[in-house]
Design an enzyme around this catalytic site. Sequence first.
Site, PDB file in Angstrom:
ATOM      1  N   LYS A 197       0.840  -1.205   0.000  1.00 32.09           N
ATOM      2  CA  LYS A 197       0.000   0.000   0.000  1.00 32.09           C
ATOM      3  C   LYS A 197       0.874   1.253   0.000  1.00 32.09           C
ATOM      4  CE  LYS A 197      -1.813   2.853   2.832  1.00 32.09           C
ATOM      5  NZ  LYS A 197      -1.888   4.086   2.029  1.00 32.09           N
ATOM      6  N   GLY A 249       6.750   4.568   8.498  1.00 32.79           N
ATOM      7  CA  GLY A 249       5.894   5.748   8.653  1.00 32.79           C
ATOM      8  C   GLY A 249       6.041   6.320  10.045  1.00 32.79           C
ATOM      9  N   SER A 250       4.965   6.902  10.553  1.00 30.90           N
ATOM     10  CA  SER A 250       5.054   7.615  11.824  1.00 30.90           C
ATOM     11  C   SER A 250       5.070   6.643  12.999  1.00 30.90           C
ATOM     12  CB  SER A 250       3.881   8.580  11.959  1.00 30.90           C
ATOM     13  OG  SER A 250       2.673   7.851  11.960  1.00 30.90           O
ATOM     14  N   THR A 251       5.666   7.085  14.090  1.00 33.03           N
ATOM     15  CA  THR A 251       5.727   6.273  15.307  1.00 33.03           C
ATOM     16  C   THR A 251       4.321   5.994  15.831  1.00 33.03           C
ATOM     17  OG1 THR A 251       7.913   7.093  15.840  1.00 33.03           O
ATOM     18  CG2 THR A 251       6.627   6.256  17.678  1.00 33.03           C
ATOM     19  N   GLU A 252       3.449   6.998  15.710  1.00 31.01           N
ATOM     20  CA  GLU A 252       2.080   6.844  16.209  1.00 31.01           C
ATOM     21  C   GLU A 252       1.369   5.678  15.517  1.00 31.01           C
ATOM     22  OE1 GLU A 252      -0.066  10.350  15.303  1.00 31.01           O
ATOM     23  OE2 GLU A 252      -1.951   9.540  16.085  1.00 31.01           O
ATOM     24  N   GLY A 254       2.817   3.296  13.783  1.00 29.76           N
ATOM     25  CA  GLY A 254       3.596   2.090  14.075  1.00 29.76           C
ATOM     26  C   GLY A 254       3.162   1.454  15.388  1.00 29.76           C
ATOM     27  N   GLU A 271       9.753   0.662  10.714  1.00 30.28           N
ATOM     28  CA  GLU A 271      10.779   1.694  10.518  1.00 30.28           C
ATOM     29  C   GLU A 271      10.076   3.022  10.701  1.00 30.28           C
ATOM     30  OE1 GLU A 271      12.587   4.503   9.493  1.00 30.28           O
ATOM     31  OE2 GLU A 271      12.722   3.886   7.391  1.00 30.28           O
ATOM     32  N   CYS A 305      13.331  10.342   7.457  1.00 35.27           N
ATOM     33  CA  CYS A 305      13.249   9.839   8.833  1.00 35.27           C
ATOM     34  C   CYS A 305      14.588   9.943   9.551  1.00 35.27           C
ATOM     35  CB  CYS A 305      12.733   8.409   8.842  1.00 35.27           C
ATOM     36  SG  CYS A 305      13.559   7.364   7.650  1.00 35.27           S
ATOM     37  N   GLU A 402       9.690  15.135  15.831  1.00 34.99           N
ATOM     38  CA  GLU A 402      10.088  15.033  14.425  1.00 34.99           C
ATOM     39  C   GLU A 402       9.286  16.067  13.626  1.00 34.99           C
ATOM     40  OE1 GLU A 402       8.942  11.407  12.291  1.00 34.99           O
ATOM     41  OE2 GLU A 402      10.955  11.367  11.450  1.00 34.99           O
TER      42      GLU A 402
END
Length: 492
Positions: A197, A249-252, A254, A271, A305, A402
């Site tokens: 995706k 993508g974003s930590t949130e 993830g 990642e 990143c 970030e």
Amino acid sequence: MTDVAKRKSVAPAPLDWEYAPAPEARDIVRFDDRYGLFVGGKHVEPKSGEWFATTSPATEEQLAEVALAGAEDVDLAVGAAREAYEDGWSGLRPAERAKYLFRIARILQERSRELAVAESLDGGKPIKESRDVDLPLAAAHFFYYAGWADKLEYAFPHRAPRPLGVAGQIIPWNFPLLMLAWKIAPALAAGNTVVLKPAETTPLTALLFTDVCRQAELPPGVVNIVTGDGSTGAHLVKHPGVDKIAFTGSTEVGKAIQRELAGTGTRLTLELGGKAANIVFDDCALDQAIEGIVNGIYFNQGHVCCAGSRLLVQESIYEPLVAKLKRRLTTLRVGDPLDKNTDVGAINSQAQLERIRELVASGEEEGAEIYQPPCRLPEKGYWFAPTVFTNVAQSYRIAQEEIFGPVLSVLTFRTPEEAVEKANNTAYGLSAGVWTEKGSRILWMTARLRAGVVWANTFNRFDPTSPFGGYKESGFGREGGRHGLEAYLAFD
Ligand code: NDP
């Protein structure tokens, strides 16, 4: 054109001459008006019946309409991947799998100009970056993993490696085709099939890649592409037929994915974000370091990143370094991503621009001093001038969060111990940079920096043979190198 950049501190005079325009030809790439989903080797209409527009962030013009995959569409794609896995791909002679990967690599090289233009149009990055970095590296990943496909027994001796099955892969918008290559090449080399995706704002190179798969005569269903938004990604994560999720993508998001998969047995690699320290000692080659700092944070508009977004400068060289850096910023050319002279292109989306603005405003409110070189930004599209914050405290949001934009926060240190402590004072742990002439100091620092990658006297260097990934909230698992293969294999 409007003059939007501010000058809040004394800056050297900008250059008073301009480069002549050097536009890359746009007509080398032709987009269809509409793209369906790529499932089982065919483009199909979405069962969801939903479509969305993808636009150029530099001009806001619509480039194409793209299908928004719903749960049923994801289910069909996973089914096609499963069928392809069981009906041939996993049992194919490894040297045959390698043949397809080599073909894809060569076709990416042959079509690199077209794909670079498409990438810059859809994502806003300067053509010199998509042409010289994204495309060559994407092809290099396929070449590299093609080489491993028939050598898995040598890569993991006495461990009987076997593929996992169907891999669900979710990628972001900052390096669309390159992240696709990082995900698809090792998965296929290891004998898996994939459902990928792409990000909502940058689906077009993944859709052009479906044509690369067709040209390479890749068996149907080995690669499936489901375009959509976050909900499409969530359907893929939840699908019980997926054996592994690879997410960048974003930590949130993830964290949400990790919660969703807890206890299911589905393999996962994440990642996520970063807040890298780029650490400059007083014995470094200063002009070289300035180039590394600029590359570290303004490359790809800072949508990176592993960007060197926190500059840690040894106190004794703070003043000359900041003066040189400001001077260098006045020479950066911001504007049309398709112009070959452009250094800083468009911000990827309105939403990302808002996020950058919000964080920059917080930096000013908290007391940091902002500097932006005088530069003219186009009226249409999403733009942000290269920005440096000085007088930054470690507690400020611009030193902790970030920003994912062309914004650098400068802090200082006196001793190597203090540099390490400040560098590691972050929830992230993806990358770091060290600038010094002393090899022993580089080794001393790298042993103490809690970062997946540490660059010494350079920054943002990538190679498919080298593993990449993070600690702490930057995620887990490695991509690239032999480590990247391991994430797509099971062992007895
Ligand atoms: P996201 O993490 O939302 O996007 C990454 C990918 O995940 C996209 O394909 C996205 O789809 C998809 N996605 C979104 N929600 C879900 C979900 N619930 N389940 C599964 N997949 C999902 O990043 P954003 O684009 O929102 O960017 C926000 C911030 O994240 C940035 O400002 C930046 O700080 C950070 N970021 C970090 C990246 C990195 O490489 N470390 C890359 C991108 C962003 P869609 O695009 O369709 O929403």
